[in-house]
Write a protein that holds these residues in place. Structure first.
Motif, PDB file in Angstrom:
ATOM      1  N   ALA A  55       0.808  -1.221   0.000  1.00 28.20           N
ATOM      2  CA  ALA A  55       0.000   0.000   0.000  1.00 28.20           C
ATOM      3  C   ALA A  55       0.843   1.273   0.000  1.00 28.20           C
ATOM      4  O   ALA A  55       0.350   2.328  -0.351  1.00 28.20           O
ATOM      5  N   ASP A  56       2.104   1.169   0.356  1.00 26.85           N
ATOM      6  CA  ASP A  56       2.937   2.363   0.478  1.00 26.85           C
ATOM      7  C   ASP A  56       3.988   2.452  -0.623  1.00 26.85           C
ATOM      8  O   ASP A  56       5.168   2.647  -0.353  1.00 26.85           O
ATOM      9  N   MET A  57       3.559   2.323  -1.859  1.00 26.78           N
ATOM     10  CA  MET A  57       4.465   2.467  -2.990  1.00 26.78           C
ATOM     11  C   MET A  57       4.081   3.748  -3.727  1.00 26.78           C
ATOM     12  O   MET A  57       3.095   3.762  -4.475  1.00 26.78           O
ATOM     13  N   PRO A  58       4.828   4.830  -3.511  1.00 27.16           N
ATOM     14  CA  PRO A  58       4.497   6.104  -4.159  1.00 27.16           C
ATOM     15  C   PRO A  58       4.400   5.970  -5.678  1.00 27.16           C
ATOM     16  O   PRO A  58       5.268   5.378  -6.317  1.00 27.16           O
ATOM     17  N   GLY A  59       3.305   6.485  -6.223  1.00 30.17           N
ATOM     18  CA  GLY A  59       3.093   6.453  -7.662  1.00 30.17           C
ATOM     19  C   GLY A  59       2.389   5.216  -8.170  1.00 30.17           C
ATOM     20  O   GLY A  59       2.034   5.139  -9.343  1.00 30.17           O
ATOM     21  N   CYS A  60       2.165   4.222  -7.299  1.00 27.47           N
ATOM     22  CA  CYS A  60       1.463   3.008  -7.728  1.00 27.47           C
ATOM     23  C   CYS A  60      -0.039   3.289  -7.727  1.00 27.47           C
ATOM     24  O   CYS A  60      -0.635   3.584  -6.695  1.00 27.47           O
ATOM     25  N   LEU A  61      -0.644   3.210  -8.897  1.00 31.89           N
ATOM     26  CA  LEU A  61      -2.072   3.467  -9.039  1.00 31.89           C
ATOM     27  C   LEU A  61      -2.887   2.196  -8.865  1.00 31.89           C
ATOM     28  O   LEU A  61      -4.026   2.233  -8.425  1.00 31.89           O
ATOM     29  N   SER A  62      -2.281   1.071  -9.231  1.00 28.81           N
ATOM     30  CA  SER A  62      -2.980  -0.199  -9.138  1.00 28.81           C
ATOM     31  C   SER A  62      -1.958  -1.321  -9.179  1.00 28.81           C
ATOM     32  O   SER A  62      -1.013  -1.285  -9.972  1.00 28.81           O
ATOM     33  N   TYR A  63      -2.118  -2.317  -8.311  1.00 27.03           N
ATOM     34  CA  TYR A  63      -1.247  -3.491  -8.295  1.00 27.03           C
ATOM     35  C   TYR A  63      -2.156  -4.672  -8.018  1.00 27.03           C
ATOM     36  O   TYR A  63      -2.621  -4.853  -6.900  1.00 27.03           O
ATOM     37  N   ILE A  64      -2.434  -5.425  -9.032  1.00 22.45           N
ATOM     38  CA  ILE A  64      -3.401  -6.520  -8.937  1.00 22.45           C
ATOM     39  C   ILE A  64      -2.677  -7.850  -9.096  1.00 22.45           C
ATOM     40  O   ILE A  64      -1.945  -8.058 -10.067  1.00 22.45           O
ATOM     41  N   VAL A  65      -2.907  -8.750  -8.144  1.00 22.64           N
ATOM     42  CA  VAL A  65      -2.405 -10.115  -8.226  1.00 22.64           C
ATOM     43  C   VAL A  65      -3.635 -11.000  -8.367  1.00 22.64           C
ATOM     44  O   VAL A  65      -4.558 -10.914  -7.555  1.00 22.64           O
ATOM     45  N   ALA A  66      -3.655 -11.828  -9.406  1.00 27.26           N
ATOM     46  CA  ALA A  66      -4.829 -12.669  -9.680  1.00 27.26           C
ATOM     47  C   ALA A  66      -4.402 -14.118  -9.900  1.00 27.26           C
ATOM     48  O   ALA A  66      -3.362 -14.381 -10.513  1.00 27.26           O
ATOM     49  N   GLU A  67      -5.219 -15.046  -9.412  1.00 27.74           N
ATOM     50  CA  GLU A  67      -4.990 -16.462  -9.673  1.00 27.74           C
ATOM     51  C   GLU A  67      -5.365 -16.783 -11.106  1.00 27.74           C
ATOM     52  O   GLU A  67      -6.346 -16.260 -11.634  1.00 27.74           O
ATOM     53  N   ILE A  77      -0.003 -10.726 -12.712  1.00 27.60           N
ATOM     54  CA  ILE A  77       0.251  -9.480 -12.004  1.00 27.60           C
ATOM     55  C   ILE A  77       0.075  -8.338 -12.996  1.00 27.60           C
ATOM     56  O   ILE A  77       0.664  -8.333 -14.076  1.00 27.60           O
ATOM     57  N   THR A  78      -0.785  -7.391 -12.626  1.00 33.65           N
ATOM     58  CA  THR A  78      -1.063  -6.227 -13.465  1.00 33.65           C
ATOM     59  C   THR A  78      -0.785  -4.982 -12.637  1.00 33.65           C
ATOM     60  O   THR A  78      -1.335  -4.817 -11.549  1.00 33.65           O
ATOM     61  N   GLU A  79       0.081  -4.114 -13.155  1.00 37.08           N
ATOM     62  CA  GLU A  79       0.472  -2.908 -12.430  1.00 37.08           C
ATOM     63  C   GLU A  79       0.184  -1.675 -13.266  1.00 37.08           C
ATOM     64  O   GLU A  79       0.342  -1.699 -14.483  1.00 37.08           O
ATOM     65  N   ALA A  80      -0.228  -0.598 -12.600  1.00 41.94           N
ATOM     66  CA  ALA A  80      -0.356   0.710 -13.242  1.00 41.94           C
ATOM     67  C   ALA A  80       0.341   1.721 -12.337  1.00 41.94           C
ATOM     68  O   ALA A  80       0.108   1.749 -11.124  1.00 41.94           O
ATOM     69  N   TRP A  81       1.187   2.541 -12.937  1.00 41.21           N
ATOM     70  CA  TRP A  81       1.990   3.529 -12.217  1.00 41.21           C
ATOM     71  C   TRP A  81       1.775   4.888 -12.834  1.00 41.21           C
ATOM     72  O   TRP A  81       1.481   5.004 -14.026  1.00 41.21           O
ATOM     73  N   ASP A  82       1.980   5.931 -12.037  1.00 41.46           N
ATOM     74  CA  ASP A  82       1.830   7.276 -12.587  1.00 41.46           C
ATOM     75  C   ASP A  82       2.960   7.602 -13.563  1.00 41.46           C
ATOM     76  O   ASP A  82       2.815   8.482 -14.400  1.00 41.46           O
ATOM     77  N   SER A  83       4.079   6.882 -13.474  1.00 41.79           N
ATOM     78  CA  SER A  83       5.183   7.093 -14.415  1.00 41.79           C
ATOM     79  C   SER A  83       6.152   5.920 -14.345  1.00 41.79           C
ATOM     80  O   SER A  83       6.174   5.168 -13.362  1.00 41.79           O
ATOM     81  N   LYS A  84       6.951   5.790 -15.371  1.00 40.56           N
ATOM     82  CA  LYS A  84       7.995   4.765 -15.389  1.00 40.56           C
ATOM     83  C   LYS A  84       9.002   5.017 -14.266  1.00 40.56           C
ATOM     84  O   LYS A  84       9.519   4.091 -13.656  1.00 40.56           O
ATOM     85  N   GLU A  85       9.251   6.294 -13.979  1.00 35.99           N
ATOM     86  CA  GLU A  85      10.188   6.657 -12.924  1.00 35.99           C
ATOM     87  C   GLU A  85       9.706   6.207 -11.544  1.00 35.99           C
ATOM     88  O   GLU A  85      10.509   5.763 -10.720  1.00 35.99           O
TER      89      GLU A  85
END
Length: 125
Positions: A55-67, A77-85
């Protein structure tokens, strides 16, 4: 091993449900999608590690782990971030480093992951 390689055959150790604001106007978001294979019978333990402390990853908009419903040892694993940086910076977070170390023995393999450029959707601002 890099988090990107760890998490999606390209991307993880890594994360879920953090909801930060999207990238500032004009700046593209950054995404990753990949499949990881746990050693037989270790999927639940691997998922728990990936979800702990994300929960404390700055810039992480979504981090989904699915079976994966078709493979008892696979997860997506699907991730969305505000930037590559922001994603790159997350690799130095103590919680991410610890997750990689703890999860590594449970991983049997990873498919090639894919980089994406999220443009919107439910949960992204």
């Amino acid at each position: 091993m890099e988090r990107r390689t760890f998490i999606a055959g390209t991307a993880a150790a890594a994360a879920l449900g953090s909801a930060a604001s999207a990238a500032p106007a004009g700046e593209p978001m950054f995404g990753l999608i990949g499949r990881m294979l746990a050693k037989p019978g270790e999927r639940d333990a691997l998922v728990k590690i990936l979800l702990d402390g994300v929960a404390d990853m700055p810039g992480c908009l979504s981090y989904i782990v699915a079976e994966d419903p078709e493979n008892a040892d696979a997860i997506w694993i699907t991730e969305a971030w505000d930037s590559k940086e922001s994603h790159a910076a997350s690799l130095s977070l103590p919680a991410v480093k610890a997750a990689i170390t703890k999860a590594r023995p449970l991983i049997a393999g990873m498919d090639n992951g894919h980089t994406t450029r999220p443009i919107g959707g439910h949960g992204l601002k």
